[in-house]
Design a protein around this motif. Structure first.
Motif, PDB file in Angstrom:
ATOM      1  N   ALA A 166       0.807  -1.225   0.000  1.00 46.50           N
ATOM      2  CA  ALA A 166       0.000   0.000   0.000  1.00 46.50           C
ATOM      3  C   ALA A 166       0.836   1.268   0.000  1.00 46.50           C
ATOM      4  N   VAL A 167       2.121   1.182   0.380  1.00 39.88           N
ATOM      5  CA  VAL A 167       2.951   2.387   0.491  1.00 39.88           C
ATOM      6  C   VAL A 167       3.995   2.497  -0.614  1.00 39.88           C
ATOM      7  N   GLY A 168       4.019   1.557  -1.526  1.00 44.87           N
ATOM      8  CA  GLY A 168       4.940   1.660  -2.657  1.00 44.87           C
ATOM      9  C   GLY A 168       6.395   1.509  -2.264  1.00 44.87           C
ATOM     10  N   THR A 169       7.196   2.516  -2.612  1.00 50.20           N
ATOM     11  CA  THR A 169       8.644   2.431  -2.377  1.00 50.20           C
ATOM     12  C   THR A 169       9.044   2.725  -0.938  1.00 50.20           C
ATOM     13  N   ALA A 170       8.167   3.348  -0.168  1.00 43.79           N
ATOM     14  CA  ALA A 170       8.469   3.600   1.246  1.00 43.79           C
ATOM     15  C   ALA A 170       8.578   2.262   1.978  1.00 43.79           C
ATOM     16  N   LYS A 171       9.342   2.247   3.067  1.00 48.34           N
ATOM     17  CA  LYS A 171       9.561   1.013   3.801  1.00 48.34           C
ATOM     18  C   LYS A 171       8.788   1.019   5.115  1.00 48.34           C
ATOM     19  N   ILE A 172       8.174  -0.116   5.423  1.00 45.63           N
ATOM     20  CA  ILE A 172       7.475  -0.257   6.692  1.00 45.63           C
ATOM     21  C   ILE A 172       8.493  -0.282   7.826  1.00 45.63           C
ATOM     22  N   ALA A 173       8.223   0.510   8.857  1.00 43.16           N
ATOM     23  CA  ALA A 173       9.145   0.602   9.993  1.00 43.16           C
ATOM     24  C   ALA A 173       8.583  -0.042  11.251  1.00 43.16           C
ATOM     25  N   THR A 174       7.278   0.031  11.436  1.00 44.40           N
ATOM     26  CA  THR A 174       6.649  -0.562  12.618  1.00 44.40           C
ATOM     27  C   THR A 174       5.278  -1.100  12.238  1.00 44.40           C
ATOM     28  N   ILE A 175       4.812  -2.033  13.035  1.00 48.38           N
ATOM     29  CA  ILE A 175       3.435  -2.503  12.904  1.00 48.38           C
ATOM     30  C   ILE A 175       2.896  -2.784  14.306  1.00 48.38           C
ATOM     31  N   LYS A 176       1.708  -2.251  14.562  1.00 50.49           N
ATOM     32  CA  LYS A 176       1.050  -2.443  15.861  1.00 50.49           C
ATOM     33  C   LYS A 176      -0.135  -3.357  15.648  1.00 50.49           C
ATOM     34  N   LEU A 177      -0.143  -4.469  16.351  1.00 54.85           N
ATOM     35  CA  LEU A 177      -1.199  -5.456  16.208  1.00 54.85           C
ATOM     36  C   LEU A 177      -2.341  -5.135  17.172  1.00 54.85           C
ATOM     37  N   PRO A 178      -3.574  -5.441  16.797  1.00 56.32           N
ATOM     38  CA  PRO A 178      -4.715  -5.061  17.636  1.00 56.32           C
ATOM     39  C   PRO A 178      -4.694  -5.767  18.986  1.00 56.32           C
ATOM     40  N   ALA A 179      -4.980  -4.992  20.031  1.00 54.26           N
ATOM     41  CA  ALA A 179      -5.006  -5.555  21.385  1.00 54.26           C
ATOM     42  C   ALA A 179      -6.375  -6.118  21.732  1.00 54.26           C
ATOM     43  N   GLU A 180      -7.390  -5.766  20.947  1.00 48.81           N
ATOM     44  CA  GLU A 180      -8.747  -6.233  21.220  1.00 48.81           C
ATOM     45  C   GLU A 180      -9.495  -6.408  19.907  1.00 48.81           C
ATOM     46  N   SER A 181     -10.562  -7.148  19.945  1.00 51.65           N
ATOM     47  CA  SER A 181     -11.350  -7.372  18.738  1.00 51.65           C
ATOM     48  C   SER A 181     -12.008  -6.074  18.298  1.00 51.65           C
ATOM     49  N   GLY A 182     -12.141  -5.896  16.994  1.00 53.99           N
ATOM     50  CA  GLY A 182     -12.749  -4.687  16.459  1.00 53.99           C
ATOM     51  C   GLY A 182     -11.759  -3.592  16.153  1.00 53.99           C
ATOM     52  N   ALA A 183     -10.494  -3.807  16.499  1.00 53.62           N
ATOM     53  CA  ALA A 183      -9.462  -2.798  16.238  1.00 53.62           C
ATOM     54  C   ALA A 183      -8.626  -3.215  15.034  1.00 53.62           C
ATOM     55  N   PRO A 184      -8.099  -2.244  14.284  1.00 54.58           N
ATOM     56  CA  PRO A 184      -7.266  -2.573  13.127  1.00 54.58           C
ATOM     57  C   PRO A 184      -5.808  -2.792  13.526  1.00 54.58           C
ATOM     58  N   ALA A 185      -5.057  -3.410  12.629  1.00 51.79           N
ATOM     59  CA  ALA A 185      -3.601  -3.406  12.740  1.00 51.79           C
ATOM     60  C   ALA A 185      -3.109  -2.128  12.065  1.00 51.79           C
ATOM     61  N   ILE A 186      -2.065  -1.503  12.627  1.00 54.08           N
ATOM     62  CA  ILE A 186      -1.580  -0.230  12.098  1.00 54.08           C
ATOM     63  C   ILE A 186      -0.097  -0.353  11.778  1.00 54.08           C
ATOM     64  N   ALA A 187       0.217  -0.216  10.510  1.00 53.30           N
ATOM     65  CA  ALA A 187       1.616  -0.236  10.071  1.00 53.30           C
ATOM     66  C   ALA A 187       2.048   1.189   9.748  1.00 53.30           C
ATOM     67  N   SER A 188       3.310   1.511  10.027  1.00 55.56           N
ATOM     68  CA  SER A 188       3.831   2.859   9.777  1.00 55.56           C
ATOM     69  C   SER A 188       5.138   2.780   9.013  1.00 55.56           C
ATOM     70  N   THR A 189       5.343   3.730   8.126  1.00 61.03           N
ATOM     71  CA  THR A 189       6.595   3.800   7.375  1.00 61.03           C
ATOM     72  C   THR A 189       7.656   4.520   8.194  1.00 61.03           C
ATOM     73  N   GLY A 190       8.842   4.592   7.643  1.00 57.39           N
ATOM     74  CA  GLY A 190       9.898   5.380   8.262  1.00 57.39           C
ATOM     75  C   GLY A 190       9.561   6.859   8.223  1.00 57.39           C
ATOM     76  N   PRO A 191      10.270   7.684   8.989  1.00 51.21           N
ATOM     77  CA  PRO A 191       9.958   9.112   9.072  1.00 51.21           C
ATOM     78  C   PRO A 191      10.240   9.848   7.771  1.00 51.21           C
TER      79      PRO A 191
END
Length: 375
Positions: free
Chosen positions: A70-95
């Protein structure tokens, strides 16, 4: 100085603090009240991020692959997995390169943990909620914003003290101060009554806000590290660090090494960077507190990482929790929510009272002048 003279002095201090800061207090307090429940607010503002499906979650490796697409050439730096049902996983690129104050902007990808479907893609420093965070933290003022907010907190400490002094009845028992009709005007009654009930919570919020803004002053007073939270050389370097283009070890292999060292469920992953070539896994064990595991990207050796919050230990961390209500329970969150709304009402009613006083004082002077002319 007589008691009346002292009271008049405190009145002037209280009045001019309120008038000078009224324009700044209102947005500062209203955003603070809203941010007490920022996650619930995000559900309302961005419902598409929470349109997740049912079923078992994909592996972190699968989610990372979907986010990377989804981010193309940018690189994923972190990913936060959902702590409870109904929440999304959130991935973030580098700064991203930035000259603005605060954490650098990143691209956040919101994923359905069950399917890997991309729910939303957004800049981490954009949107209503992030704007409110920046207003509350810096008033959108570059460089000097945080100290200005801190000094507003200091001024509010004096306002709370002088307000209680002025609220206290000059005659009779203090219980007289709790009467509703202390004055014929509604705004004055509101100012007296709301000011009393919110004085202590507002004092606490003002103190904790000033503490967060000036950790180098308050920290040494309690024997804690004087280093500003989040502004150490190491944190600054980590904030600018970019994820490696190619890692030596696949994510799945690094995850297995971390879980072998500390069994549990992975809640967050940070990729190796050009600052430190290590994987970081936050793991929640079946019992006890979450632990951060560092896995060397070259050797695969896993070890318990140092406490990431070591610069925010003890009183400093507690002050932040008290200020934003994190983990403090619904009762305190409700109190600080009101502690954000009521000062805005106090600022408005205070300005109305001052403006009315200007009117009757001008009228009184005119009458006195007319009488002097007639005499």
């Amino acid at each position: 100085m007589t008691k009346i003279g002292l009271r008049n002095t405190w009145f002037q201090v209280h009045k001019w603090i309120g008038l000078a800061l009224a324009i700044l207090i209102i947005p500062l307090c209203v955003t603070g009240a809203a941010l007490v429940w920022d996650e619930a607010l995000d559900h309302v503002v961005n419902p598409q991020r929470y349109a997740v499906g049912n079923g078992p979650a994909l592996t972190p490796d699968q989610l990372a692959t979907a986010a990377q697409a989804a981010v193309g050439t940018a690189k994923i730096a972190t990913i936060k997995l959902p702590a409870e049902s109904g929440a999304p996983a959130i991935a973030s690129t580098g700064p991203m390169p930035s000259k603005t104050q605060g954490p650098a902007a990143r691209t956040n990808v919101y994923l359905d943990p069950a399917t890997g479907k991309v729910l939303d893609v957004a800049n981490s420093r954009s949107g209503l909620i992030m704007t409110m965070h920046m207003i509350h933290g810096t008033m959108l003022i570059p460089v000097w914003g945080r100290p200005i907010v801190g000094w507003i907190g200091v001024a509010m400490l004096f306002s709370c003290f002088t307000g209680i002094w002025l609220w206290w009845p000059t005659v009779g028992k203090w219980m007289r101060g709790l009467r509703w009709r202390r004055h014929r005007n509604l705004d004055t009654n509101l100012h007296h009554l709301f000011g009393f009930w919110i004085a202590v919570p507002l004092f606490v919020l003002s103190l904790t806000g000033a503490w967060i803004s000036f950790p180098t002053f308050f920290g040494p007073l309690v024997g804690e590290n004087a280093r500003p939270m989040g502004f150490s050389a190491e944190r600054a370097a980590m904030n600018k660090a970019q994820p490696l283009g190619t890692t030596r070890m696949p994510l799945a292999t690094a995850e297995a090494a971390a879980l072998a060292k500390q069994p549990g469920s992975v809640t967050q992953i940070a990729w190796p960077t050009d600052y430190k070539a290590i994987w970081q896994f936050t793991i929640k064990p079946a019992k006890g507190k979450p632990a951060t595991l560092a896995v060397d990207d070259a050797s695969g050796i896993a070890s318990i990482a140092p406490d990431a919050n070591r610069g925010q230990a003890g009183i400093a961390r507690l002050m932040r929790q008290i200020h934003d209500g994190t983990g403090m329970g619904i009762v305190w969150q409700a109190i600080i929510f009101l502690g954000g709304l009521l000062p805005a009402i106090l600022a408005i009613t205070g300005v109305i009272m001052w403006w009315r006083a200007r009117g009757w004082k001008a009228e009184l002077k005119a009458k006195q002048k007319a009488r002097a002319s007639a005499a």
